[in-house]
Design a protein around this motif. Structure first.
Motif, PDB file in Angstrom:
ATOM      1  N   MET A  28      43.933 -43.837  39.310  1.00 45.35           N
ATOM      2  CA  MET A  28      43.539 -43.172  38.067  1.00 45.35           C
ATOM      3  C   MET A  28      44.239 -43.804  36.870  1.00 45.35           C
ATOM      4  SD  MET A  28      41.762 -40.974  36.372  1.00 45.35           S
ATOM      5  CE  MET A  28      41.066 -39.767  37.490  1.00 45.35           C
ATOM      6  N   ASP A  29      45.545 -43.991  36.975  1.00 44.15           N
ATOM      7  CA  ASP A  29      46.300 -44.567  35.863  1.00 44.15           C
ATOM      8  C   ASP A  29      45.785 -45.958  35.505  1.00 44.15           C
ATOM      9  OD1 ASP A  29      47.851 -42.265  35.926  1.00 44.15           O
ATOM     10  OD2 ASP A  29      49.549 -43.218  36.943  1.00 44.15           O
ATOM     11  N   ILE A  37      42.027 -45.601  33.971  1.00 42.50           N
ATOM     12  CA  ILE A  37      41.988 -44.975  32.644  1.00 42.50           C
ATOM     13  C   ILE A  37      42.473 -45.939  31.562  1.00 42.50           C
ATOM     14  CG2 ILE A  37      43.336 -43.304  31.301  1.00 42.50           C
ATOM     15  CD1 ILE A  37      42.229 -41.141  32.851  1.00 42.50           C
ATOM     16  N   VAL A  82      39.121 -41.301  27.582  1.00 40.32           N
ATOM     17  CA  VAL A  82      38.554 -40.314  28.502  1.00 40.32           C
ATOM     18  C   VAL A  82      39.676 -39.375  28.930  1.00 40.32           C
ATOM     19  CG1 VAL A  82      38.831 -41.872  30.485  1.00 40.32           C
ATOM     20  CG2 VAL A  82      37.266 -39.943  30.657  1.00 40.32           C
ATOM     21  N   GLU A  83      39.350 -38.105  29.035  1.00 38.97           N
ATOM     22  CA  GLU A  83      40.339 -37.127  29.491  1.00 38.97           C
ATOM     23  C   GLU A  83      40.536 -37.288  30.993  1.00 38.97           C
ATOM     24  OE1 GLU A  83      40.691 -32.308  29.880  1.00 38.97           O
ATOM     25  OE2 GLU A  83      39.442 -33.108  28.272  1.00 38.97           O
ATOM     26  N   GLU A  84      41.796 -37.320  31.419  1.00 41.77           N
ATOM     27  CA  GLU A  84      42.066 -37.435  32.851  1.00 41.77           C
ATOM     28  C   GLU A  84      41.735 -36.112  33.537  1.00 41.77           C
ATOM     29  OE1 GLU A  84      45.762 -38.095  35.945  1.00 41.77           O
ATOM     30  OE2 GLU A  84      45.886 -39.023  33.963  1.00 41.77           O
ATOM     31  N   LEU A  91      33.790 -39.083  35.803  1.00 38.91           N
ATOM     32  CA  LEU A  91      34.992 -39.637  36.407  1.00 38.91           C
ATOM     33  C   LEU A  91      35.652 -38.524  37.204  1.00 38.91           C
ATOM     34  CD1 LEU A  91      37.219 -41.770  36.832  1.00 38.91           C
ATOM     35  CD2 LEU A  91      38.228 -41.009  34.662  1.00 38.91           C
ATOM     36  N   ARG A 143      38.427 -37.086  40.038  1.00 37.47           N
ATOM     37  CA  ARG A 143      39.749 -37.332  40.630  1.00 37.47           C
ATOM     38  C   ARG A 143      39.824 -36.464  41.883  1.00 37.47           C
ATOM     39  NH1 ARG A 143      44.104 -37.764  43.132  1.00 37.47           N
ATOM     40  NH2 ARG A 143      46.112 -38.046  42.115  1.00 37.47           N
TER      41      ARG A 143
END
Length: 194
Positions: free
Chosen positions: A133-134, A137, A143-145, A163, A165
């Motif tokens: 993810m890191d 992004i 984009v909001e995680e 996206l 997670r």
């Protein structure tokens, strides 16, 4: 101080023509940990058990032997369901020589626009760990995680993507297999992948 070697990604992206979902991890484990020549090759990793449980009600569906996954079954499944697979790192340095994301230094990340341009039917990306993810992004437009088990939206190449997670399939992530599978099942249902 010894200089650590830069390791190139050993697999190319697996992108069936009908790819609707792109699944991204961080980087494969060292070759000695592989049970097949494909993604999530470590027999200790639960990704293929999660997928077996969801789609075939059998966590051992993708096993060829007790110590190896079936590359043929895994690839056939991905082609049938429209699932592309890759990683967020193209080159890494293993700081401790193991498979742990905590000790992976990403030298060269993926180029998401380049990959997504090859799969025009793709609607969503799922990452399966925090390192993935890191890394991703950092390469996307703002984009909001998303929280684990959910998704956010982003726009790239004039297309809107989800996206996701999802929980890590690593056994180091302390959740029962059934709980991880339940989270993934919701995502597949939302994307109408059955």
């Amino acid at each position: 101080m010894e200089k650590k070697e830069v390791e190139q990604h050993p697999l190319g992206f697996f992108l069936p023509e009908n790819t609707k979902l792109l699944m991204l991890g961080s980087f494969p484990p060292p070759l000695a940990r592989w049970s097949m020549n494909f993604y999530y090759p470590n027999i200790q990793n639960d990704m293929w058990r999660i997928l077996g449980l969801i789609f075939y009600h059998n966590k051992e569906y993708f096993l060829e032997t007790k110590k190896a996954f079936s590359e043929e079954k895994a690839k056939a499944f991905c082609r049938e369901k429209g699932i592309g697979i890759g990683d967020t790192a193209m080159e890494v340095i293993r700081l401790k020589g193991n498979a742990s994301d905590n000790f992976l230094q990403v030298v060269t990340p993926l180029n998401p626009a380049e990959v997504l341009a090859k799969i025009p039917a793709c609607e969503a990306i799922v990452v399966t760990g925090q390192k993935a993810m890191d890394t991703l992004i950092a390469m996307l437009p703002p984009v909001e995680e998303p929280k684990v088990g959910s998704y956010s939206r982003f726009t790239l190449l004039g297309r809107v993507f989800r996206l996701y997670r999802m929980p890590s399939s690593s056994r180091a992530y302390p959740k029962p297999l059934e709980e991880k599978a339940a989270a993934y099942k919701v995502m597949f249902e939302e994307l109408d992948i059955s």
